[in-house]
Scaffold this motif. Sequence first.
Motif, PDB file in Angstrom:
ATOM      1  N   ASN A 234      34.512  10.280 101.397  1.00 18.73           N
ATOM      2  CA  ASN A 234      34.731   9.475 102.604  1.00 18.73           C
ATOM      3  C   ASN A 234      36.209   9.158 102.750  1.00 18.73           C
ATOM      4  O   ASN A 234      36.766   8.419 101.944  1.00 18.73           O
ATOM      5  N   TYR A 235      36.824   9.748 103.752  1.00 14.53           N
ATOM      6  CA  TYR A 235      38.220   9.422 104.063  1.00 14.53           C
ATOM      7  C   TYR A 235      38.190   8.238 105.027  1.00 14.53           C
ATOM      8  O   TYR A 235      37.928   8.411 106.211  1.00 14.53           O
ATOM      9  N   LEU A 236      38.455   7.035 104.497  1.00 13.74           N
ATOM     10  CA  LEU A 236      38.373   5.834 105.326  1.00 13.74           C
ATOM     11  C   LEU A 236      39.738   5.534 105.939  1.00 13.74           C
ATOM     12  O   LEU A 236      40.772   5.624 105.261  1.00 13.74           O
TER      13      LEU A 236
ATOM     14  N   ASP B 139      39.758   8.211  84.264  1.00 17.68           N
ATOM     15  CA  ASP B 139      40.993   8.279  85.034  1.00 17.68           C
ATOM     16  C   ASP B 139      41.433   9.737  85.151  1.00 17.68           C
ATOM     17  O   ASP B 139      41.880  10.337  84.168  1.00 17.68           O
ATOM     18  N   ASN B 140      41.314  10.284  86.356  1.00 20.58           N
ATOM     19  CA  ASN B 140      41.706  11.690  86.564  1.00 20.58           C
ATOM     20  C   ASN B 140      43.211  11.891  86.409  1.00 20.58           C
ATOM     21  O   ASN B 140      43.675  13.022  86.298  1.00 20.58           O
ATOM     22  N   LEU B 141      43.977  10.787  86.398  1.00 20.02           N
ATOM     23  CA  LEU B 141      45.431  10.916  86.250  1.00 20.02           C
ATOM     24  C   LEU B 141      45.840  10.929  84.777  1.00 20.02           C
ATOM     25  O   LEU B 141      47.007  11.123  84.461  1.00 20.02           O
TER      26      LEU B 141
ATOM     27  N   ILE C 118      46.136   6.625  92.796  1.00 20.85           N
ATOM     28  CA  ILE C 118      44.901   6.311  92.050  1.00 20.85           C
ATOM     29  C   ILE C 118      43.932   7.472  92.217  1.00 20.85           C
ATOM     30  O   ILE C 118      43.837   8.066  93.302  1.00 20.85           O
ATOM     31  N   ASP C 119      43.252   7.849  91.136  1.00 24.38           N
ATOM     32  CA  ASP C 119      42.245   8.919  91.189  1.00 24.38           C
ATOM     33  C   ASP C 119      41.262   8.658  90.037  1.00 24.38           C
ATOM     34  O   ASP C 119      41.483   9.095  88.908  1.00 24.38           O
ATOM     35  N   ARG C 120      40.225   7.869  90.336  1.00 22.38           N
ATOM     36  CA  ARG C 120      39.314   7.416  89.280  1.00 22.38           C
ATOM     37  C   ARG C 120      37.866   7.677  89.655  1.00 22.38           C
ATOM     38  O   ARG C 120      37.510   7.597  90.824  1.00 22.38           O
TER      39      ARG C 120
ATOM     40  N   THR D 176      31.331   6.391  91.695  1.00 17.18           N
ATOM     41  CA  THR D 176      32.160   6.180  92.890  1.00 17.18           C
ATOM     42  C   THR D 176      33.579   6.642  92.595  1.00 17.18           C
ATOM     43  O   THR D 176      34.201   6.158  91.630  1.00 17.18           O
ATOM     44  N   VAL D 177      34.089   7.568  93.397  1.00 17.68           N
ATOM     45  CA  VAL D 177      35.462   8.040  93.223  1.00 17.68           C
ATOM     46  C   VAL D 177      36.368   7.223  94.146  1.00 17.68           C
ATOM     47  O   VAL D 177      36.031   6.998  95.311  1.00 17.68           O
ATOM     48  N   VAL D 178      37.486   6.747  93.595  1.00 16.84           N
ATOM     49  CA  VAL D 178      38.485   6.052  94.414  1.00 16.84           C
ATOM     50  C   VAL D 178      39.772   6.859  94.321  1.00 16.84           C
ATOM     51  O   VAL D 178      40.271   7.108  93.223  1.00 16.84           O
ATOM     52  N   TRP D 179      40.277   7.284  95.485  1.00 19.17           N
ATOM     53  CA  TRP D 179      41.449   8.181  95.494  1.00 19.17           C
ATOM     54  C   TRP D 179      42.416   7.822  96.601  1.00 19.17           C
ATOM     55  O   TRP D 179      42.005   7.626  97.754  1.00 19.17           O
ATOM     56  N   ASN D 180      43.685   7.704  96.210  1.00 17.69           N
ATOM     57  CA  ASN D 180      44.777   7.690  97.192  1.00 17.69           C
ATOM     58  C   ASN D 180      45.939   8.431  96.542  1.00 17.69           C
ATOM     59  O   ASN D 180      46.342   8.108  95.428  1.00 17.69           O
TER      60      ASN D 180
ATOM     61  N   VAL E 164      36.869   6.588  99.253  1.00 16.38           N
ATOM     62  CA  VAL E 164      35.880   5.958  98.368  1.00 16.38           C
ATOM     63  C   VAL E 164      34.638   6.825  98.497  1.00 16.38           C
ATOM     64  O   VAL E 164      33.996   6.851  99.548  1.00 16.38           O
ATOM     65  N   ASP E 165      34.367   7.588  97.447  1.00 16.58           N
ATOM     66  CA  ASP E 165      33.344   8.636  97.530  1.00 16.58           C
ATOM     67  C   ASP E 165      32.079   8.253  96.770  1.00 16.58           C
ATOM     68  O   ASP E 165      32.151   7.740  95.657  1.00 16.58           O
ATOM     69  N   SER E 166      30.940   8.549  97.356  1.00 16.91           N
ATOM     70  CA  SER E 166      29.667   8.418  96.636  1.00 16.91           C
ATOM     71  C   SER E 166      29.508   9.685  95.807  1.00 16.91           C
ATOM     72  O   SER E 166      29.606  10.784  96.347  1.00 16.91           O
TER      73      SER E 166
END
Length: 198
Positions: free
Chosen positions: A51-53, A73-75, A94-96, A126-130, A153-155
């Motif tokens: 979801n690109y909010l 943490d993908n980073l 952020i990429d978690r 839940t993925v959180v990415w910016n 914020v991805d499901s």
Amino acid sequence: MLKSTEEDLKTWPHRFELRLRISLTAGKLTLIPRVRNTDSKAFSFTFALCNYLSVSDISEVRVEGLETLDYFDNLSQRERYTEQADAITFDDEIDRVYLSTPTKIAIIDHEKKRTFVLQKEGMPDTVVWNPWDKKAKALTDLGDDDYKTMLCVDSASIETPRVLKPFEEWKGLQELLTVSSSYCSGQLDPLKVLHGFK
Ligand SMILES: O=P(O)(O)OC[C@H]1O[C@H](O)[C@H](O)[C@@H](O)[C@@H]1O
């Protein structure tokens, strides 16, 4: 409906069908993904709805519902950490992947006075990415400054891959609602979120 093509089978050798039901009503987007194994052998897969909010200013946004949870943490080579913050705010890349997250998460946009409420079933993570400034510059499909007005914020279902036997089907559900926020941070009372504060 998306079916694996002969070309797809060269990179991922399992036949599947993916169906996505989309419905849009005032203030609410509903997505129902279904994956079916159309192969003769079992396969496992991970899944995410990205979801690109659109937000007014990323530095004024907070995400509630992920506090105290563990995340990859993908980073940093997908290392596992525990979230210490009361709510997630943003001042860097952020990429978690947050694990075993609640069925309801709030993305509060203070400046726009709008809250996205993400409700999900069958997708525990839940993925959180910016990407923030440097990575945004490197991404061809994102303008240099677009990171300031977006948040993903991805499901997702990532930590434990889903296994489907031949002809079995997996079904998920995601509802994304917008509510105007006179929403008070810290209050995830479903009735108040859904029907507003009087
Ligand atoms: O370009 P996309 O396929 O939308 O992916 C963009 C981003 O989405 C996810 O949230 C991932 O965690 C990121 O590592 C990825 O770069």
